[in-house]
Motif scaffolding. Structure first.
Motif, short mmCIF file in Angstrom:
data_model
loop_
_atom_site.label_atom_id
_atom_site.label_comp_id
_atom_site.label_asym_id
_atom_site.label_seq_id
_atom_site.Cartn_x
_atom_site.Cartn_y
_atom_site.Cartn_z
N LYS A 92 49.36 57.71 33.38
CA LYS A 92 47.97 57.68 32.89
C LYS A 92 47.07 56.79 33.73
CE LYS A 92 49.77 60.07 29.55
NZ LYS A 92 49.75 61.55 29.67
N ILE A 93 47.47 56.50 34.95
CA ILE A 93 46.68 55.65 35.84
C ILE A 93 47.08 55.94 37.27
CG2 ILE A 93 48.34 53.73 35.85
CD1 ILE A 93 45.95 51.80 35.78
N LEU A 94 46.18 55.71 38.22
CA LEU A 94 46.53 55.90 39.62
C LEU A 94 47.44 54.76 40.10
CD1 LEU A 94 43.10 57.04 41.13
CD2 LEU A 94 45.20 58.38 41.06
N PRO A 95 48.32 55.03 41.06
CA PRO A 95 49.25 53.98 41.53
C PRO A 95 48.53 52.89 42.30
CG PRO A 95 49.41 55.92 42.94
CD PRO A 95 48.52 56.30 41.78
N ASN A 96 48.93 51.62 42.08
CA ASN A 96 48.39 50.53 42.89
C ASN A 96 49.34 50.27 44.07
OD1 ASN A 96 50.58 49.09 41.88
ND2 ASN A 96 49.35 47.86 40.47
N GLN A 97 49.04 49.24 44.84
CA GLN A 97 49.82 48.99 46.06
C GLN A 97 51.29 48.69 45.77
OE1 GLN A 97 48.94 45.26 48.08
NE2 GLN A 97 47.86 44.46 46.29
N TYR A 98 51.57 48.06 44.62
CA TYR A 98 52.97 47.72 44.32
C TYR A 98 53.76 48.95 43.86
CZ TYR A 98 51.22 42.99 44.68
OH TYR A 98 50.64 41.83 45.15
N ALA A 99 53.10 49.86 43.17
CA ALA A 99 53.76 51.10 42.77
C ALA A 99 54.09 51.92 44.02
CB ALA A 99 52.88 51.89 41.82
N ILE A 100 53.13 52.01 44.94
CA ILE A 100 53.37 52.77 46.18
C ILE A 100 54.45 52.08 47.02
CG2 ILE A 100 52.31 53.53 48.34
CD1 ILE A 100 49.67 53.81 46.79
N ARG A 101 54.42 50.75 47.04
CA ARG A 101 55.46 50.01 47.77
C ARG A 101 56.83 50.28 47.16
NH1 ARG A 101 56.24 47.78 52.73
NH2 ARG A 101 58.04 46.45 52.60
N GLY A 102 56.90 50.32 45.83
CA GLY A 102 58.16 50.61 45.15
C GLY A 102 58.71 51.98 45.54
N PHE A 103 57.82 52.97 45.62
CA PHE A 103 58.24 54.31 46.04
C PHE A 103 58.71 54.29 47.49
CE2 PHE A 103 57.55 58.31 48.17
CZ PHE A 103 58.13 59.24 47.31
N ASP A 104 57.89 53.73 48.37
CA ASP A 104 58.17 53.81 49.80
C ASP A 104 59.47 53.11 50.18
OD1 ASP A 104 55.86 55.22 50.06
OD2 ASP A 104 54.73 53.67 51.14
N VAL A 105 59.69 51.88 49.67
CA VAL A 105 60.92 51.14 50.01
C VAL A 105 62.14 51.87 49.46
CG1 VAL A 105 62.20 49.00 49.61
CG2 VAL A 105 59.77 48.90 50.15
N THR A 106 62.06 52.32 48.21
CA THR A 106 63.21 52.97 47.57
C THR A 106 63.52 54.31 48.23
OG1 THR A 106 62.60 51.90 45.49
CG2 THR A 106 64.20 53.69 45.37
N PHE A 107 62.48 55.11 48.50
CA PHE A 107 62.72 56.43 49.08
C PHE A 107 63.23 56.32 50.52
CE2 PHE A 107 61.47 60.63 50.80
CZ PHE A 107 62.14 61.43 49.88
N ASP A 108 62.72 55.35 51.28
CA ASP A 108 63.23 55.13 52.64
C ASP A 108 64.71 54.77 52.60
OD1 ASP A 108 62.78 54.40 55.63
OD2 ASP A 108 63.67 52.59 54.78
N THR A 109 65.11 53.91 51.64
CA THR A 109 66.51 53.52 51.51
C THR A 109 67.38 54.71 51.11
OG1 THR A 109 65.79 51.30 50.83
CG2 THR A 109 68.08 51.89 50.38
N LEU A 110 66.91 55.51 50.16
CA LEU A 110 67.66 56.69 49.73
C LEU A 110 67.85 57.68 50.89
CD1 LEU A 110 65.95 57.20 46.26
CD2 LEU A 110 68.38 56.71 46.62
#
Length: 686
Positions: A613-631
């Motif tokens: 219900k809200i747009l992602p902030n920098q920490y949400a995007i960081r969480g995606f990017d670090v985790t997806f890169d690792t996966l």
């Protein structure tokens, strides 16, 4: 930085000017004639050399014919004592500070202590010794004494390495330090050496070096004998002795290597396209300063085809990296395990009888940051499932603060050493503790948010580029453009000024007024008409930012100018500093992330908003990017370490381009050089 939303709306520019009340000082411009020196010019205008150096810092390295100097008006010069003018001729109790002099050398010249000189000069030396200052020289009883004539230097034969030479006993104040166990290693400070260079040479930090040598906290005199630890890469000017018992043992004088003996350990290297001082130094496992010391010509910048002296046989063969191939080579057969250690601190929330969970969420910023990162990580896990990645995920509460964590217990209870990779914890000390505990199994530990540079472990991967690397990268970028680089540095940014003077010696620093205020003329006299003039601004003062940018905007009629900053600066978000001002000057800066308006990024935003219900902030995007890169890296036929050596990746807003450190572990060098364009968008500089 300006919020991304600001670029999607039409801005109305109001003709409102923020005025900083300041007393205007007048300055005279002087063109250097043949045979003139700073002392001659100072006498001509009845000012001190220090006054000239303050407004023209570059002149401390020498002045050239036809160069322009700013000379302060006589009535704006503050007289420090009644005998300051012409003090060298009328007052023998003072000393005019010359280039390369230190308090240590002056104290030895007059036979007084450093503390006595400081006491005699009150607040004058609070900011250190300055070239051109007139300082009082006290006697042993606190009264000023006439300066003795310097003794004629004795002719000393070059040291010969034969048998030990016993040094005569002298009354020298030796540092009171804790004697290290076993062997004690000493280092003699050579000309042009710095604390930074010596600490790196011996694998120490500057605070450790100062703790062992309290005398160098305020001074760093050439010839001083330092107590150091560790083994130097190059043992030039180093003495190693066993700790003394009750008697003074003779010290062995070792001759420094000659040019001919040094040549055996060096080879020549030709600079290739797009190479920088930083990249070549990294390839040879050395610091930029060490490379410059071997090749002083690099102080004027690096050029294609230059022939450099480098350590023989030390070059690491670069591994060719192919961008964006990890998605194409996913292996869904081998099952992998990933653990996320995130600081939810559930036990604290449950034991909080005063605040409800909702109330805690409103005021606990760290918890909100954690939940934002976690929400992005969950989206990365969901994307991995869609792509058929075969990874088991374990999410654990690290229960951490800056000084404590649950890491040791989690390792024991969950066999974390058997994992294929671990993301977290958040704090540097805790992620280092985890890396240390599981280092024997070489399990990769990815630090997701810390910019700190601490202890190095072979299995530690710093996913956040360091502030030092960001600085180096932006300077490498603008130097490659062959522009004229000038720095305006606030007096509160002493560390930035020191970094520029030591690591970017080709950058000229604009002078400030006596009160530390910006002087427009001191900037303009450094501009060049045939080049793009990059102005590196290091200040958090709204007044100094406005004054500097005003001067740059006014100069655009005659010169090409571009504004540069070294790191994110929240002051630029203040409404007094308009977006239009920054776009006109095409503000250039290094960034960990980029604005991304591609279809994939827009789809990510839409999906995240639907779920949260809200747009992602920098920490949400960081969480995606670090985790997806690792996966992605875990889902390959190669090991995690092999993937970082061969394949960079770029996710929603972050780039992951790991480079092996000269000691242990890896650091992410994936950054962006961005600028504000005139169409009110942020773009990547090419």
């Amino acid at each position: 930085m300006k919020n991304r939303i600001l670029f999607s709306i039409v801005l109305t520019v109001f003709s409102f000017v923020f005025t900083v009340a300041a007393k205007q000082e007048k300055y005279t411009k002087h063109t250097v004639s043949k045979g003139e020196t700073i002392n001659i010019i100072a006498q001509k205008y009845k000012v001190t050399p220090y006054d000239i150096y303050s407004l023209n810092p570059d002149s401390q390295n020498g002045i050239q014919l036809n160069s322009v100097l700013l000379i302060p008006a006589t009535n704006s010069v503050v007289v420090l004592n009644s005998s300051q003018n012409d003090s060298q001729s009328k007052n023998p109790n003072t000393h005019l500070v010359q280039p390369k002099e230190t308090l240590y050398s002056i104290s030895k010249q007059y036979g007084v202590t450093i503390d006595a000189i400081k006491a005699a000069n009150g607040d004058l030396l609070n900011n250190g010794l300055k070239i051109g200052q007139n300082i009082k020289i006290p006697s042993g009883n606190g009264q000023a004494v006439a300066a003795p004539k310097p003794a004629e230097p004795a002719k000393v034969a070059a040291p010969v390495v034969t048998k030990p030479v016993v040094k005569p006993t002298a009354k020298i104040e030796t540092p009171k330090v804790e004697t290290p166990k076993g062997e004690t290693t000493y280092h003699i400070i050579e000309p042009k050496e710095t604390k930074y260079g010596i600490s790196k040479k011996y694998g120490m930090t500057i605070p450790e070096l100062e703790r062992l040598n309290p005398q160098i906290v305020s001074e760093f005199p050439i010839g001083f004998k330092l107590v150091v630890s560790g083994n130097a890469v190059n043992q030039t000017a180093v003495e190693t002795t066993k700790p003394a018992a009750d008697v003074v043992k003779p010290t062995v004088e070792t001759a420094a290597p000659t040019a001919s003996s040094t040549k055996k350990y060096l080879e020549e290297y030709v600079v290739k396209p797009k190479e920088t001082i930083a990249s070549i130094a990294n390839d040879y496992g050395m610091s930029e300063q060490e490379l410059i010391s071997l090749n002083p010509e690099l102080k004027r910048g690096i050029k294609l085809g230059m022939i450099l002296r480098v350590p023989k046989g030390q070059r690491k063969e670069p591994v060719k990296k192919e961008q964006g191939n990890l998605l194409k080579t996913i292996n869904t057969n081998a099952r992998k395990q990933l653990a996320l250690l995130l600081p939810f601190n559930i036990s604290k929330i449950e034991s909080d009888t005063v605040n409800s969970t909702q109330a805690r969420l409103k005021k606990d910023k760290f918890l909100n940051l954690t939940l934002d990162f976690y929400s992005g990580a969950l989206m990365a896990i969901d994307s991995a499932k869609v792509l058929g990645m075969n990874v088991d995920i374990k999410i654990l509460d690290s229960q951490e603060t800056k000084n404590s964590s649950n890491v040791a217990a989690l390792v024991q209870q969950n066999n974390l050493q058997t994992m294929d990779a671990i993301v977290g914890p958040f704090y540097q000390s805790n992620v280092e503790k985890l890396a240390e505990l599981i280092e024997p199994t070489k399990t990769p530990v990815i630090s997701p948010l810390s910019k700190e540079v601490g202890k190095k472990y072979a299995n530690l991967y710093q996913s956040m580029p360091s502030a030092e690397f960001l600085r180096s990268a932006i300077f490498d970028f603008i130097k490659a453009k062959n522009g004229n680089i000038i720095a305006v540095v606030d007096t509160k940014k002493g560390s930035v000024k020191q970094y520029i003077q030591e690591m970017q010696p080709n950058v000229r620093i604009a002078g400030l007024s006596e009160k530390g205020a910006f002087v427009a003329d001191s900037l303009k006299v450094l501009f060049q008409k045939d080049k793009l003039n990059y102005v590196v601004l290091a200040s958090e003062s709204t007044g100094m930012i406005l004054a500097t940018t005003n001067a740059m905007l006014a100069a655009q009629k005659e010169y090409q100018v571009q504004l540069v900053i070294l790191e994110q600066n929240d002051t630029f978000d203040f409404e007094e500093i308009s977006l239009t001002r920054l776009t006109k000057l095409k503000l250039l800066y290094p960034s960990l992330s980029r604005p991304n308006e591609t279809n994939e990024a827009n789809q990510f935003d839409a999906k995240y908003k639907k779920l949260n219900k809200i747009l992602p902030n920098q920490y949400a995007i960081r969480g995606f990017d670090v985790t997806f890169d690792t996966l992605l890296r875990l889902s390959q036929d190669k090991t995690f370490e092999e993937t970082v050596q061969s394949s960079p990746s770029e996710q929603i807003e972050n780039k992951f381009d790991y480079a092996q450190n000269t000691t242990y572990g890896y650091s992410n060098n994936g950054i962006y050089i961005l600028y504000y364009d005139t169409d009110l968008t942020i773009k990547e500089a090419l």
